[in-house]
Design an enzyme around this catalytic site. Structure first.
Site, mmCIF file in Angstrom:
data_model
loop_
_atom_site.group_PDB
_atom_site.id
_atom_site.type_symbol
_atom_site.label_atom_id
_atom_site.label_comp_id
_atom_site.label_asym_id
_atom_site.label_seq_id
_atom_site.Cartn_x
_atom_site.Cartn_y
_atom_site.Cartn_z
ATOM 1 N N HIS A 154 1.012 -1.143 0.069
ATOM 2 C CA HIS A 154 0.147 0.004 -0.166
ATOM 3 C C HIS A 154 0.853 1.233 0.101
ATOM 4 O O HIS A 154 0.244 2.287 -0.111
ATOM 5 C CB HIS A 154 -1.032 0.001 1.243
ATOM 6 C CG HIS A 154 -0.353 0.312 2.440
ATOM 7 N ND1 HIS A 154 0.642 -0.877 2.960
ATOM 8 C CD2 HIS A 154 -0.282 1.493 3.360
ATOM 9 C CE1 HIS A 154 0.923 -0.300 4.064
ATOM 10 N NE2 HIS A 154 0.483 0.953 4.489
HETATM 11 N N1 UDP Z 1 -3.444 -5.375 9.132
HETATM 12 C C1 UDP Z 1 -4.502 -5.947 9.492
HETATM 13 N N2 UDP Z 1 -5.203 -6.252 8.458
HETATM 14 C C2 UDP Z 1 -5.021 -6.143 6.842
HETATM 15 C C3 UDP Z 1 -3.538 -5.636 6.853
HETATM 16 C C4 UDP Z 1 -2.915 -5.029 7.791
HETATM 17 O O1 UDP Z 1 -4.810 -6.306 10.655
HETATM 18 O O2 UDP Z 1 -5.478 -6.393 6.094
HETATM 19 C C5 UDP Z 1 -2.396 -4.920 10.177
HETATM 20 C C6 UDP Z 1 -0.798 -5.599 10.155
HETATM 21 O O3 UDP Z 1 -1.246 -6.942 10.906
HETATM 22 C C7 UDP Z 1 -0.062 -4.737 10.915
HETATM 23 C C8 UDP Z 1 -0.636 -3.241 10.824
HETATM 24 O O4 UDP Z 1 -2.130 -3.669 10.039
HETATM 25 O O5 UDP Z 1 -0.032 -4.776 12.206
HETATM 26 C C9 UDP Z 1 0.261 -2.836 9.394
HETATM 27 O O6 UDP Z 1 -0.525 -1.679 9.126
HETATM 28 P P1 UDP Z 1 -0.157 -1.036 7.795
HETATM 29 O O7 UDP Z 1 0.504 -2.030 6.748
HETATM 30 O O8 UDP Z 1 -1.320 -0.308 7.242
HETATM 31 O O9 UDP Z 1 1.058 0.111 8.063
HETATM 32 P P2 UDP Z 1 2.483 0.022 8.266
HETATM 33 O O10 UDP Z 1 2.818 -0.916 9.342
HETATM 34 O O11 UDP Z 1 3.229 -0.187 6.964
HETATM 35 O O12 UDP Z 1 2.594 1.630 8.657
#
Ligand code: UDP
Length: 358
Positions: free
Chosen positions: A197
């Protein structure tokens, strides 16, 4: 009774907050209470409500309704809403997590009012200033009074910027991943998990198409299925690329697109997969916590320990995916190296807050 005002706005922050909330509830003798403000950065049910329900987070005391879709205007809306919340509840400290716009807006609002700021996940650096998250991290660390660093690398990064006195605690996302997977079965299937994403991967349509082709070719070659929970931002680009039949196009490449799922379901996918391909900061660490190898489709990562230990490989060019996925697929990960602590970082954080703020 000391009061924390916790700023939440995005999916990973709801997850992070659950570990500290459990610690506050468990250690009532320390006397902490918490108010929560939801900035509205992620507001749809699949990216927000489900996490409050699943993780038993208290209902926010303040919820902002952001009106603009323009980043600079939204930052001002958040700052103004957080300022009002601080004035109303008069917290002893404002706590911010991670690196989102809500993090920085919270830190700036608290700083202007002279309220101590606690930054959980201080000191992380990807050294990629094209990522808005990197700019948010650096600015938040500079404003914070109590810096909670998850790794020694993060402490070194802060020291290199002339910021001293951070506390080393391990990582609260690791706490959560261990806590919520305790009872889950260990058996891995042949399938893999895909998430992406980041604007650098999904806003550039030819690049997104190259990733889909690369993952699809690898899956077809190895007769493996990929499960792909699709972030709303990514879905918009997939529709632009392939039209209304986008999920059918992906399914022909063995990529099963699904809506974003809740945290527990996501952890179950990670735990039972033989490989995770992701550009998420949180998911690469959760892969390690669940002893699943990963390929991180970014040029840099702020979680360098994963790469140094071989649990993750970085893959910036879609044409390199085949080789990277081959090298990681089915690899055994030994999570006993405690790269991110032993699952009690939140307890440590609460103890530090009690010793420094009360
Ligand atoms: N996550 C979730 N469901 C999904 C995709 C991600 O619960 O369909 C959780 C994942 O386990 C992690 C968090 O969302 O703990 C990560 O969020 P994201 O990838 O949006 O952000 P980033 O970590 O890249 O900032």
């Amino acid at each position: 009774m000391p009061l924390l005002l916790t700023i939440l706005g995005a999916r990973p922050q709801f997850i992070k907050a659950s570990a500290l909330t459990r610690a506050i509830e468990k250690k009532v003798d320390l006397g902490w209470s918490q108010s929560i403000i939801h900035t509205g950065q992620h507001y749809d049910a699949k990216l927000s409500d489900i996490f409050f329900e699943e993780l038993n987070l208290p209902k926010p005391n303040f919820t902002l309704q952001l009106k603009s879709s323009e980043r600079a205007v939204r930052m001002n809306e958040m700052k103004s809403g957080i300022t009002h919340a601080i004035e109303e509840c008069k917290p002893d400290a404002v706590l911010v997590y991670g690196d989102t716009d809500s993090t920085l807006a919270g830190a700036q609002a608290a700083d202007a009012l002279g309220i101590p700021i606690i930054h959980v996940e201080a000191g992380l650096r990807s050294f990629d200033l094209d990522m808005p998250e990197e700019v948010n991290r650096i600015a938040t660390d500079k404003l914070s009074s109590i810096l909670i660093a998850p790794t020694t690398t993060a402490i070194d990064n802060l020291n290199n910027e002339g910021i001293y006195g951070a506390f080393l605690t391990g990582d609260i996302m690791h706490d959560n991943a261990l806590y919520f997977t305790k009872e889950m079965q260990e058996i891995k299937s042949k399938s893999i998990l895909l998430t992406m994403h980041r604007p650098s991967n999904v806003d550039d349509l030819p690049r997104l198409q190259s990733w889909i082709d690369a993952v699809g070719d690898w899956c077809l070659l190895h007769q493996v299925d990929a499960t792909f929970p699709v972030h709303p931002r990514t879905k918009k680009s997939l529709v632009a690329l392939y039209g209304g039949v986008w999920s059918h196009v992906l399914s022909e490449k063995n990529i099963r697109a699904i809506d974003p799922v809740g945290y527990i379901e996501l952890l179950r996918f990670i735990k039972t997969s033989s490989l995770v391909i992701t550009d998420s900061g949180g998911i690469q660490k959760e892969a390690y916590s669940c002893e699943t190898p990963s390929v991180v489709i970014r040029r840099h990562t702020e979680w360098v320990e994963l790469v140094n230990a071989g649990h993750t490989v970085l893959c910036f060019e879609p044409k390199a995916l085949n080789e990277c996925a081959d090298s990681q697929f089915g690899r055994t990960i030994d999570g006993d190296d405690a790269l991110y602590g032993n699952g009690d970082a939140a307890d440590d954080i609460l103890r530090i807050l009690s010793e420094t703020l009360t």
